[in-house]
Design a protein around this motif. Structure first.
Motif, PDB file in Angstrom:
ATOM      1  N   PHE A  47       0.827  -1.211   0.000  1.00 60.40           N
ATOM      2  CA  PHE A  47       0.000   0.000   0.000  1.00 60.40           C
ATOM      3  C   PHE A  47       0.859   1.258   0.000  1.00 60.40           C
ATOM      4  N   MET A  48       1.893   1.269   0.812  1.00 64.82           N
ATOM      5  CA  MET A  48       2.764   2.444   0.906  1.00 64.82           C
ATOM      6  C   MET A  48       3.490   2.689  -0.419  1.00 64.82           C
ATOM      7  N   SER A  49       3.907   1.600  -1.060  1.00 65.16           N
ATOM      8  CA  SER A  49       4.612   1.757  -2.331  1.00 65.16           C
ATOM      9  C   SER A  49       3.701   2.380  -3.375  1.00 65.16           C
ATOM     10  N   VAL A  50       2.465   1.886  -3.466  1.00 69.65           N
ATOM     11  CA  VAL A  50       1.519   2.404  -4.456  1.00 69.65           C
ATOM     12  C   VAL A  50       1.176   3.860  -4.154  1.00 69.65           C
TER      13      VAL A  50
ATOM     14  N   GLU B  54      10.909  12.606 -14.389  1.00 65.34           N
ATOM     15  CA  GLU B  54      10.955  12.432 -12.935  1.00 65.34           C
ATOM     16  C   GLU B  54       9.967  11.361 -12.480  1.00 65.34           C
ATOM     17  N   VAL B  55       8.777  11.345 -13.103  1.00 67.31           N
ATOM     18  CA  VAL B  55       7.785  10.325 -12.749  1.00 67.31           C
ATOM     19  C   VAL B  55       8.326   8.930 -13.051  1.00 67.31           C
TER      20      VAL B  55
ATOM     21  N   ALA C  63      10.686   3.731 -11.222  1.00 70.75           N
ATOM     22  CA  ALA C  63      11.734   2.710 -11.345  1.00 70.75           C
ATOM     23  C   ALA C  63      12.540   2.590 -10.068  1.00 70.75           C
ATOM     24  N   GLU C  64      12.836   3.700  -9.434  1.00 70.12           N
ATOM     25  CA  GLU C  64      13.630   3.683  -8.202  1.00 70.12           C
ATOM     26  C   GLU C  64      12.895   2.975  -7.072  1.00 70.12           C
TER      27      GLU C  64
ATOM     28  N   SER D 284      16.246   1.110 -11.479  1.00 69.55           N
ATOM     29  CA  SER D 284      16.576   2.290 -12.288  1.00 69.55           C
ATOM     30  C   SER D 284      17.403   1.924 -13.512  1.00 69.55           C
ATOM     31  N   ASP D 285      18.247   0.836 -13.393  1.00 75.26           N
ATOM     32  CA  ASP D 285      19.089   0.439 -14.509  1.00 75.26           C
ATOM     33  C   ASP D 285      18.308  -0.239 -15.627  1.00 75.26           C
TER      34      ASP D 285
END
Length: 343
Positions: A187-190, A222-223, A228-229, A234-235
Protein backbone atom coordinates in the motif's frame (compact mmCIF):
# COMPACT_ATOMS: atom_id res chain seq x y z
CA UNK A 1 -23.39 104.94 -26.26
CA UNK A 2 -26.82 106.37 -25.38
CA UNK A 3 -29.91 104.25 -26.08
CA UNK A 4 -33.36 105.58 -26.90
CA UNK A 5 -34.52 105.19 -23.32
CA UNK A 6 -31.67 107.43 -22.17
CA UNK A 7 -29.61 104.69 -20.54
CA UNK A 8 -25.91 104.55 -21.29
CA UNK A 9 -24.26 101.34 -22.45
CA UNK A 10 -20.75 100.85 -21.16
CA UNK A 11 -18.16 100.65 -23.87
CA UNK A 12 -17.73 96.99 -24.80
CA UNK A 13 -14.12 95.81 -25.17
CA UNK A 14 -14.59 94.47 -28.71
CA UNK A 15 -11.09 95.35 -29.83
CA UNK A 16 -9.49 92.56 -27.82
CA UNK A 17 -11.28 90.00 -30.00
CA UNK A 18 -9.29 88.84 -33.04
CA UNK A 19 -12.41 87.74 -34.93
CA UNK A 20 -14.94 90.24 -36.33
CA UNK A 21 -17.28 91.42 -33.56
CA UNK A 22 -20.03 94.00 -33.69
CA UNK A 23 -22.97 95.32 -31.73
CA UNK A 24 -26.22 95.08 -33.70
CA UNK A 25 -29.91 95.65 -33.13
CA UNK A 26 -32.80 93.41 -34.11
CA UNK A 27 -33.22 95.59 -37.20
CA UNK A 28 -29.69 94.62 -38.28
CA UNK A 29 -28.24 98.08 -37.64
CA UNK A 30 -24.56 97.97 -36.65
CA UNK A 31 -23.98 100.28 -33.65
CA UNK A 32 -20.29 99.65 -33.18
CA UNK A 33 -17.66 97.20 -34.43
CA UNK A 34 -14.04 96.26 -33.85
CA UNK A 35 -11.25 96.59 -36.42
CA UNK A 36 -11.79 93.11 -37.89
CA UNK A 37 -15.50 93.82 -38.37
CA UNK A 38 -14.71 97.20 -39.96
CA UNK A 39 -12.67 95.39 -42.60
CA UNK A 40 -15.73 93.31 -43.38
CA UNK A 41 -17.98 96.36 -43.46
CA UNK A 42 -15.62 98.24 -45.76
CA UNK A 43 -16.10 95.52 -48.36
CA UNK A 44 -19.67 96.80 -48.71
CA UNK A 45 -18.86 100.53 -48.52
CA UNK A 46 -19.15 100.48 -44.72
CA UNK A 47 -22.61 98.96 -44.82
CA UNK A 48 -24.28 99.95 -41.53
CA UNK A 49 -26.74 97.04 -41.60
CA UNK A 50 -25.88 93.36 -41.26
CA UNK A 51 -28.80 92.43 -43.52
CA UNK A 52 -27.09 94.22 -46.41
CA UNK A 53 -24.03 92.01 -46.03
CA UNK A 54 -25.69 88.61 -45.67
CA UNK A 55 -26.25 86.43 -48.73
CA UNK A 56 -29.01 84.45 -47.08
CA UNK A 57 -32.67 85.47 -46.96
CA UNK A 58 -33.31 88.42 -44.67
CA UNK A 59 -36.07 86.58 -42.67
CA UNK A 60 -33.61 83.84 -41.75
CA UNK A 61 -31.02 86.35 -40.51
CA UNK A 62 -33.70 88.25 -38.59
CA UNK A 63 -34.92 85.01 -37.02
CA UNK A 64 -31.37 84.23 -35.94
CA UNK A 65 -31.08 87.60 -34.17
CA UNK A 66 -34.48 87.16 -32.50
CA UNK A 67 -33.51 83.74 -31.17
CA UNK A 68 -30.30 85.23 -29.81
CA UNK A 69 -32.27 88.04 -28.09
CA UNK A 70 -34.37 85.46 -26.22
CA UNK A 71 -31.51 83.18 -25.26
CA UNK A 72 -29.82 83.35 -21.88
CA UNK A 73 -26.55 82.12 -23.37
CA UNK A 74 -24.68 82.43 -26.64
CA UNK A 75 -26.77 81.38 -29.61
CA UNK A 76 -24.80 79.67 -32.37
CA UNK A 77 -25.61 79.67 -36.04
CA UNK A 78 -24.09 80.15 -39.49
CA UNK A 79 -23.98 83.19 -41.78
CA UNK A 80 -22.80 83.72 -45.35
CA UNK A 81 -21.41 87.20 -46.07
CA UNK A 82 -20.62 88.75 -49.40
CA UNK A 83 -17.00 89.94 -49.71
CA UNK A 84 -16.52 91.43 -53.16
CA UNK A 85 -17.20 88.69 -55.66
CA UNK A 86 -16.75 85.95 -53.09
CA UNK A 87 -19.04 84.48 -50.48
CA UNK A 88 -17.45 83.66 -47.14
CA UNK A 89 -18.99 81.36 -44.57
CA UNK A 90 -18.89 82.23 -40.89
CA UNK A 91 -19.81 80.53 -37.67
CA UNK A 92 -21.86 83.13 -35.81
CA UNK A 93 -22.19 83.47 -32.05
CA UNK A 94 -24.79 85.95 -30.85
CA UNK A 95 -25.78 86.99 -27.31
CA UNK A 96 -28.03 89.70 -25.85
CA UNK A 97 -26.08 92.21 -23.80
CA UNK A 98 -28.75 94.54 -22.33
CA UNK A 99 -31.77 93.90 -20.15
CA UNK A 100 -34.99 92.59 -21.71
CA UNK A 101 -36.96 95.58 -20.36
CA UNK A 102 -34.88 98.03 -22.37
CA UNK A 103 -36.47 99.34 -25.53
CA UNK A 104 -33.48 98.79 -27.82
CA UNK A 105 -32.39 95.16 -27.88
CA UNK A 106 -28.69 94.98 -28.59
CA UNK A 107 -26.84 91.84 -29.56
CA UNK A 108 -23.12 91.23 -29.71
CA UNK A 109 -22.35 89.25 -32.84
CA UNK A 110 -19.06 87.40 -33.26
CA UNK A 111 -18.07 85.89 -36.61
CA UNK A 112 -15.49 83.12 -36.98
CA UNK A 113 -14.44 81.81 -40.39
CA UNK A 114 -15.73 78.29 -41.00
CA UNK A 115 -12.18 77.09 -41.72
CA UNK A 116 -11.04 78.14 -38.27
CA UNK A 117 -14.11 76.53 -36.78
CA UNK A 118 -13.23 73.24 -38.45
CA UNK A 119 -9.76 73.43 -36.93
CA UNK A 120 -11.34 74.14 -33.58
CA UNK A 121 -13.58 71.07 -33.89
CA UNK A 122 -10.60 68.96 -34.96
CA UNK A 123 -8.60 70.23 -32.03
CA UNK A 124 -11.39 69.31 -29.61
CA UNK A 125 -11.58 65.85 -31.13
CA UNK A 126 -7.84 65.41 -30.78
CA UNK A 127 -8.07 66.49 -27.16
CA UNK A 128 -10.88 63.98 -26.57
CA UNK A 129 -8.88 61.19 -28.23
CA UNK A 130 -5.88 62.13 -26.10
CA UNK A 131 -8.04 62.04 -22.97
CA UNK A 132 -9.43 58.63 -23.93
CA UNK A 133 -5.92 57.37 -24.66
CA UNK A 134 -4.65 58.42 -21.24
CA UNK A 135 -7.69 56.80 -19.67
CA UNK A 136 -7.06 53.53 -21.52
CA UNK A 137 -3.37 53.60 -20.62
CA UNK A 138 -4.28 54.01 -16.98
CA UNK A 139 -6.78 51.17 -17.19
CA UNK A 140 -4.21 48.95 -18.92
CA UNK A 141 -1.65 49.72 -16.23
CA UNK A 142 -4.15 48.69 -13.57
CA UNK A 143 -4.93 45.49 -15.49
CA UNK A 144 -1.24 44.63 -15.78
CA UNK A 145 -0.82 45.20 -12.06
CA UNK A 146 -3.85 43.03 -11.28
CA UNK A 147 -2.62 40.24 -13.56
CA UNK A 148 0.77 40.30 -11.89
CA UNK A 149 -0.87 40.06 -8.47
CA UNK A 150 -2.92 37.08 -9.65
CA UNK A 151 0.17 35.43 -11.12
CA UNK A 152 1.95 35.74 -7.78
CA UNK A 153 -1.09 34.33 -5.95
CA UNK A 154 -1.34 31.37 -8.33
CA UNK A 155 2.38 30.67 -7.94
CA UNK A 156 2.03 30.82 -4.16
CA UNK A 157 -0.92 28.41 -4.35
CA UNK A 158 1.10 25.98 -6.46
CA UNK A 159 3.96 26.17 -3.98
CA UNK A 160 1.62 25.34 -1.10
CA UNK A 161 0.12 22.40 -2.98
CA UNK A 162 3.61 21.05 -3.61
CA UNK A 163 4.48 21.42 0.08
CA UNK A 164 1.22 19.74 1.10
CA UNK A 165 2.06 16.73 -1.06
CA UNK A 166 5.43 16.46 0.63
CA UNK A 167 3.75 16.67 4.03
CA UNK A 168 1.34 13.89 3.06
CA UNK A 169 4.27 11.68 2.11
CA UNK A 170 5.93 12.36 5.45
CA UNK A 171 2.73 11.62 7.36
CA UNK A 172 2.21 8.35 5.49
CA UNK A 173 5.77 7.22 6.18
CA UNK A 174 5.35 8.13 9.84
CA UNK A 175 2.03 6.22 10.09
CA UNK A 176 3.53 3.12 8.42
CA UNK A 177 6.61 3.04 10.64
CA UNK A 178 6.80 -0.21 12.61
CA UNK A 179 4.15 -1.96 10.49
CA UNK A 180 6.32 -4.08 8.23
CA UNK A 181 3.61 -6.34 6.83
CA UNK A 182 3.52 -7.10 3.07
CA UNK A 183 0.11 -5.48 2.75
CA UNK A 184 1.28 -2.24 4.38
CA UNK A 185 4.47 -2.21 2.31
CA UNK A 186 2.50 -2.70 -0.92
CA UNK A 187 0.00 0.00 0.00
CA UNK A 188 2.76 2.44 0.91
CA UNK A 189 4.61 1.76 -2.33
CA UNK A 190 1.52 2.40 -4.46
CA UNK A 191 0.41 5.49 -2.52
CA UNK A 192 3.91 6.97 -2.38
CA UNK A 193 4.45 6.55 -6.12
CA UNK A 194 1.13 8.24 -6.90
CA UNK A 195 1.86 11.16 -4.62
CA UNK A 196 5.34 11.52 -6.11
CA UNK A 197 3.84 11.58 -9.60
CA UNK A 198 1.44 14.34 -8.56
CA UNK A 199 4.29 16.17 -6.86
CA UNK A 200 6.45 15.96 -10.00
CA UNK A 201 3.79 17.56 -12.19
CA UNK A 202 3.04 20.18 -9.54
CA UNK A 203 6.73 21.03 -9.21
CA UNK A 204 6.98 21.42 -12.99
CA UNK A 205 4.00 23.79 -12.98
CA UNK A 206 5.54 25.79 -10.13
CA UNK A 207 8.86 26.12 -11.97
CA UNK A 208 7.22 27.03 -15.29
CA UNK A 209 6.72 30.61 -16.44
CA UNK A 210 3.28 29.64 -17.75
CA UNK A 211 0.34 28.51 -15.63
CA UNK A 212 -1.39 26.98 -18.65
CA UNK A 213 1.16 24.54 -20.06
CA UNK A 214 4.39 22.77 -19.12
CA UNK A 215 7.05 20.80 -20.97
CA UNK A 216 6.66 17.01 -21.01
CA UNK A 217 10.36 16.68 -20.16
CA UNK A 218 9.87 18.68 -16.98
CA UNK A 219 7.79 16.00 -15.23
CA UNK A 220 7.56 12.71 -17.15
CA UNK A 221 11.24 11.87 -16.68
CA UNK A 222 10.95 12.43 -12.93
CA UNK A 223 7.79 10.32 -12.75
CA UNK A 224 9.40 7.43 -14.66
CA UNK A 225 12.64 7.56 -12.67
CA UNK A 226 10.72 7.72 -9.37
CA UNK A 227 8.64 4.66 -10.26
CA UNK A 228 11.73 2.71 -11.34
CA UNK A 229 13.63 3.68 -8.20
CA UNK A 230 10.81 2.47 -5.95
CA UNK A 231 11.32 -1.02 -7.41
CA UNK A 232 15.12 -0.78 -7.30
CA UNK A 233 15.18 -1.03 -11.08
CA UNK A 234 16.58 2.29 -12.29
CA UNK A 235 19.09 0.44 -14.51
CA UNK A 236 16.24 -1.25 -16.38
CA UNK A 237 14.55 2.01 -17.46
CA UNK A 238 14.85 3.43 -20.96
CA UNK A 239 13.33 6.82 -21.83
CA UNK A 240 12.42 8.42 -25.16
CA UNK A 241 10.31 11.50 -24.46
CA UNK A 242 9.66 14.20 -27.03
CA UNK A 243 9.56 17.73 -25.67
CA UNK A 244 5.89 18.72 -26.01
CA UNK A 245 3.90 21.51 -24.38
CA UNK A 246 1.08 19.90 -22.37
CA UNK A 247 -1.79 21.77 -20.69
CA UNK A 248 -1.46 21.71 -16.92
CA UNK A 249 -4.79 19.97 -16.31
CA UNK A 250 -3.75 17.19 -18.69
CA UNK A 251 -0.25 17.02 -17.16
CA UNK A 252 -1.60 15.96 -13.73
CA UNK A 253 -3.56 13.08 -15.25
CA UNK A 254 -0.73 12.06 -17.59
CA UNK A 255 1.71 11.92 -14.66
CA UNK A 256 -0.57 9.50 -12.78
CA UNK A 257 -1.21 7.42 -15.93
CA UNK A 258 2.53 7.09 -16.62
CA UNK A 259 3.21 6.18 -13.00
CA UNK A 260 0.62 3.38 -12.98
CA UNK A 261 1.74 1.86 -16.28
CA UNK A 262 5.45 2.01 -15.41
CA UNK A 263 4.85 0.61 -11.91
CA UNK A 264 2.84 -2.30 -13.37
CA UNK A 265 5.60 -3.00 -15.90
CA UNK A 266 8.23 -3.25 -13.18
CA UNK A 267 5.94 -5.10 -10.81
CA UNK A 268 5.03 -7.92 -13.21
CA UNK A 269 8.21 -8.14 -15.28
CA UNK A 270 11.95 -8.33 -14.84
CA UNK A 271 13.23 -7.06 -18.16
CA UNK A 272 13.93 -3.67 -19.68
CA UNK A 273 11.09 -1.12 -19.56
CA UNK A 274 10.91 1.50 -22.29
CA UNK A 275 8.82 4.66 -21.79
CA UNK A 276 8.18 6.67 -24.92
CA UNK A 277 6.13 9.83 -25.57
CA UNK A 278 5.80 10.83 -29.21
CA UNK A 279 3.51 12.64 -31.62
CA UNK A 280 1.35 10.74 -34.06
CA UNK A 281 -0.42 13.20 -36.33
CA UNK A 282 -2.52 15.45 -34.11
CA UNK A 283 -2.31 13.02 -31.21
CA UNK A 284 0.19 12.31 -28.47
CA UNK A 285 0.99 8.70 -27.66
CA UNK A 286 2.46 7.39 -24.42
CA UNK A 287 3.90 3.88 -24.78
CA UNK A 288 5.14 1.70 -21.95
CA UNK A 289 6.84 -1.48 -23.19
CA UNK A 290 8.51 -4.24 -21.20
CA UNK A 291 10.43 -7.36 -22.12
CA UNK A 292 8.45 -9.65 -19.85
CA UNK A 293 5.48 -11.76 -20.82
CA UNK A 294 3.07 -8.92 -20.18
CA UNK A 295 -0.07 -8.89 -18.08
CA UNK A 296 -1.91 -12.12 -17.48
CA UNK A 297 -5.68 -12.43 -17.51
CA UNK A 298 -5.93 -12.08 -13.72
CA UNK A 299 -3.89 -8.87 -13.73
CA UNK A 300 -6.01 -7.31 -16.44
CA UNK A 301 -9.17 -8.07 -14.47
CA UNK A 302 -8.08 -7.20 -10.93
CA UNK A 303 -5.53 -4.42 -11.30
CA UNK A 304 -6.81 -1.33 -9.54
CA UNK A 305 -4.03 0.63 -11.24
CA UNK A 306 -5.45 -0.14 -14.68
CA UNK A 307 -8.92 0.87 -13.53
CA UNK A 308 -7.45 4.19 -12.42
CA UNK A 309 -5.66 4.57 -15.77
CA UNK A 310 -8.88 4.01 -17.71
CA UNK A 311 -10.67 6.60 -15.59
CA UNK A 312 -7.90 9.15 -16.07
CA UNK A 313 -7.84 8.47 -19.83
CA UNK A 314 -11.52 9.32 -20.06
CA UNK A 315 -10.86 12.62 -18.32
CA UNK A 316 -8.30 13.71 -20.95
CA UNK A 317 -10.24 12.23 -23.87
CA UNK A 318 -7.68 9.45 -24.33
CA UNK A 319 -7.83 5.77 -25.17
CA UNK A 320 -5.92 3.00 -23.39
CA UNK A 321 -4.79 0.11 -25.54
CA UNK A 322 -3.21 -3.01 -24.05
CA UNK A 323 -1.48 -5.37 -26.42
CA UNK A 324 -2.43 -9.03 -26.58
CA UNK A 325 -1.36 -11.11 -23.62
CA UNK A 326 2.31 -11.94 -23.90
CA UNK A 327 3.57 -8.74 -25.58
CA UNK A 328 3.75 -6.41 -22.56
CA UNK A 329 2.80 -3.12 -24.23
CA UNK A 330 0.40 -0.41 -23.05
CA UNK A 331 -0.38 2.69 -25.10
CA UNK A 332 -2.39 5.79 -24.27
CA UNK A 333 -3.37 8.00 -27.17
CA UNK A 334 -4.96 11.42 -26.68
CA UNK A 335 -5.39 14.63 -28.60
CA UNK A 336 -4.27 18.10 -27.62
CA UNK A 337 -6.21 20.39 -29.95
CA UNK A 338 -5.46 24.11 -30.51
CA UNK A 339 -8.07 25.07 -27.93
CA UNK A 340 -6.25 23.03 -25.29
CA UNK A 341 -2.76 24.15 -26.13
CA UNK A 342 -1.33 27.08 -24.26
CA UNK A 343 -0.64 30.19 -26.17
Amino acid sequence: MILKDGSELACLPLEFLSEPAMLVGLDGHVHTANAAAHRLLSARANAPNIFDMCCGPKPEVAAFLRHASRSTSSYIGALKLQRGNEVERFRAMAARINRPDQEDTLIILRLMPAELDRFSILNRRIQEIDRQLHKRLKENALLVETLEDKRVLVQELQHRVKNNIQQMLSLMNFAAAGRNTPEVADFMSVATNRLRAMGASQEAIYQSNSVRAISSHSFLEEVACGAAESFGASDRLRLSIEDVEIPTDTAHNLALIANELIANAFKYGNGQVCVRLHCSGKNLVLDVLDECKGFNETTLTRSSGLKLVRSLCRQIGGVLQIAKVGTGKCSVQFEIGPERNAE
